[in-house]
Scaffold this motif. Structure first.
Motif, PDB file in Angstrom:
ATOM      1  N   LEU A 192       0.943  -1.086  -0.073  1.00  0.00           N
ATOM      2  CA  LEU A 192       0.108  -0.006  -0.026  1.00  0.00           C
ATOM      3  C   LEU A 192       0.786   1.300   0.079  1.00  0.00           C
ATOM      4  N   VAL A 193       2.024   1.329   0.644  1.00  0.00           N
ATOM      5  CA  VAL A 193       2.937   2.460   0.774  1.00  0.00           C
ATOM      6  C   VAL A 193       3.400   2.683  -0.765  1.00  0.00           C
ATOM      7  N   ASN A 194       3.648   1.510  -1.407  1.00  0.00           N
ATOM      8  CA  ASN A 194       4.302   1.697  -2.787  1.00  0.00           C
ATOM      9  C   ASN A 194       3.242   2.136  -3.619  1.00  0.00           C
ATOM     10  N   VAL A 195       1.957   1.518  -3.412  1.00  0.00           N
ATOM     11  CA  VAL A 195       0.711   1.995  -4.512  1.00  0.00           C
ATOM     12  C   VAL A 195       0.689   3.556  -4.261  1.00  0.00           C
ATOM     13  N   ASN A 196       0.724   4.132  -2.780  1.00  0.00           N
ATOM     14  CA  ASN A 196       0.296   5.405  -2.718  1.00  0.00           C
ATOM     15  C   ASN A 196       1.475   6.384  -3.223  1.00  0.00           C
ATOM     16  N   ARG A 197       2.602   5.576  -3.237  1.00  0.00           N
ATOM     17  CA  ARG A 197       3.648   6.940  -3.706  1.00  0.00           C
ATOM     18  C   ARG A 197       3.458   6.931  -5.171  1.00  0.00           C
ATOM     19  N   ILE A 198       2.902   6.015  -6.018  1.00  0.00           N
ATOM     20  CA  ILE A 198       2.687   6.344  -7.419  1.00  0.00           C
ATOM     21  C   ILE A 198       1.554   7.084  -7.622  1.00  0.00           C
ATOM     22  N   LEU A 199       0.278   6.860  -6.440  1.00  0.00           N
ATOM     23  CA  LEU A 199      -0.918   8.024  -6.650  1.00  0.00           C
ATOM     24  C   LEU A 199      -0.396   9.300  -6.455  1.00  0.00           C
ATOM     25  N   LYS A 200       0.493   9.503  -5.410  1.00  0.00           N
ATOM     26  CA  LYS A 200       0.801  11.005  -5.220  1.00  0.00           C
ATOM     27  C   LYS A 200       1.645  11.423  -6.262  1.00  0.00           C
TER      28      LYS A 200
END
Length: 496
Positions: free
Chosen positions: A420-428
């Motif tokens: 989830l941390v890595n997904v959220n980095r992409i989303l940001k």
């Protein structure tokens, strides 16, 4: 009136999305993957196969269908999908005992329906069968035995349960009372008229390196059957006995071994759990039986590294084209509407294309997505007779926000929070095209750290490298459809 009734369905067609919940109507909605006939033919000819695919791709549905069709071809097929009690490692003998015990229980239930199968066995073979029943038929309640009896669908019932009650009590006993009573191996053996064997001699056959006197003196000779070599010989004998009794061949189908709860979905624990079974070609390769094993595709590279012989045991990879997924959805809608409704009556062509794209080629995630859309329509207007564009758009957004990344991506590459941390980095970052500089700017990290972040999401399969810009900057493209959808909707973060 329920929404599904207004849509002209007999039931909600999107309330289930796993084969375990859909066995009753599997035949009506099943779509054959490419090369299915070759797979079934190979298994019938005693060639073991690995069935490989992503989570939700349809491995379990395929294994259920194979079992049914193999049985129609007079193959004795055993499905094993419960691994409770099997240790995580050093478990070869445990898998062999599981194969033997599950097979002998089902075979005894089959003999209950057609005792004439025993006529095909000679005296020595009956003694072997009697020995295997005595050693490996675990005591079952009447109700548990009835479950195996019902699974043995190949032959017509011969009222075996009535005979059990008559033999035990000289009169019928109410099932509710009898359900707690146990069938022991000795009773089952006697009910088939099998001999009380010279067990010491048979122990010696399976354990030639042990002195006969040692076996005779042992207070518990069954302890010698903890030997994997002996268990292999017993398993081979059992398969041969089944084949000799009248079946074309025997096959064992393993399903959901990589979902065994004790493994925690971790790649390392899955490979450790299955290593001894999958790397022993003396178990997997035989002219007398076949073994079929469903495997999560995320584990294949690790199994390659530990020596699983995919060159000898051919993998069957499940993949669905856009048109095949459309066919799967269409057949489901026709089934649940008694062919009164077609796919085009519910969704436009563009909606269908978007639904399939967002499913990432997975039937399960296609139906999970539609389940959310259906519930969204219910919330918007439960008296509607169509699924609105608003329901589709809002439902897809809810589906993507709540997407279970932790269930799809193997935990070897990170914990639930890591993915989830890595997904959220992409989303940001907020773009489907990503460069190292984007990570430096958004995460406020050094270039080496940004490069390591990109490597992580590459390993997850979330992005792929597409080339360099004119200035030499490496460029990566987001390839996960759920993340792409969220980027397009300007979602900057998700949480679980």
């Amino acid at each position: 009136m329920e929404l599904y009734e207004r849509l002209k369905f007999k039931k909600n067609p999107f309330s289930t999305f796993s084969a375990e919940q859909e066995r009753k109507f599997l035949d009506d909605v099943f779509i054959y993957p490419n090369n299915y006939n070759s797979l079934r033919s190979d298994i019938t000819e005693n060639r073991s196969r690995f069935i490989i695919g992503a989570r939700g791709i349809g491995k379990t549905a395929l294994i259920y269908k194979l079992k049914l069709e193999l049985e129609e071809k007079n193959v004795f097929a055993i499905l094993i999908d419960d691994f409770e009690g099997i240790p995580i490692k050093n478990n070869k003998k445990n898998f062999l005992k599981l194969m033997i015990t599950e097979t002998i229980k089902l075979f005894c239930a089959t003999l209950s329906k057609n005792p004439s199968l025993l006529q095909n066995l000679d005296k020595k073979e009956k003694e072997k069968l009697s020995f295997i029943i005595a050693e490996f038929f675990k005591s079952l309640s009447i109700r548990e035995y009835e479950e195996y009896y019902n699974k043995a669908t190949h032959f017509k019932s011969r009222n075996f349960f009535r005979n059990i009650y008559n033999n035990l009590f000289h009169k019928p006993v109410n099932l509710l009372i009898g359900g707690g009573l146990e069938l022991a191996s000795d009773f089952v053996r006697k009910s088939f008229g099998l001999p009380d064997t010279n067990t010491n001699g048979l122990y010696k056959n399976y354990l030639p390196e042990i002195e006969l006197e040692t076996i005779k003196k042992s207070g518990n000779p069954s302890e010698f059957l903890e030997d994997a070599k002996a268990l292999k010989l017993i398993w081979l004998d059992l398969a041969n006995l089944i084949n000799k009794s009248g079946f074309k061949t025997t096959t064992v189908l393993f399903d959901r071994a990589d979902e065994y709860i004790s493994l925690g979905q971790g790649i390392d624990s899955i490979t450790t759990f299955l290593k001894e079974l999958l790397t022993d070609t003396t178990i997997l390769l035989s002219e007398n039986y076949s073994i079929v094993i469903g495997l999560w595709d995320a584990t294949k590279a690790d199994f390659d590294q530990i020596g699983v012989r995919f060159d000898k045991i051919k993998p069957f990879n499940i993949n669905w084209s856009h048109e095949k997924l459309k066919e799967i959805l269409s057949k489901r809608i026709e089934h649940f509407s008694n062919r009164k409704v077609s796919l085009k009556d519910i969704f436009s062509e563009s909606d269908i294309n978007e639904l399939i794209e967002l499913s990432d080629s997975s039937p399960r995630y296609l139906f999970r997505q539609l389940s959310v859309i259906y519930d969204t329509q219910n919330n918007i207007d439960s008296e509607a007779d169509t699924i609105s564009k608003q329901a589709i758009q809002e439902g897809q957004l809810s589906y993507c926000r709540d997407f279970e990344f932790y269930a799809v991506f193997p935990s070897k590459k990170g914990s639930k929070e890591d993915i989830l941390v890595n997904v959220n980095r992409i989303l940001k970052i907020g773009s489907e095209e990503i460069k190292t500089k984007d990570y430096i700017d958004i995460a406020k990290v050094s270039t080496p750290t940004a490069i390591s972040y990109i490597k992580i999401v590459q390993n997850y399969g979330l992005v792929h490298y597409v080339g360099e810009t004119e200035n030499g900057a490496k460029t990566y493209q987001v390839q996960n459809p759920v993340i792409k959808f969220l980027i397009r909707k300007n979602v900057k973060e998700i949480s679980k």
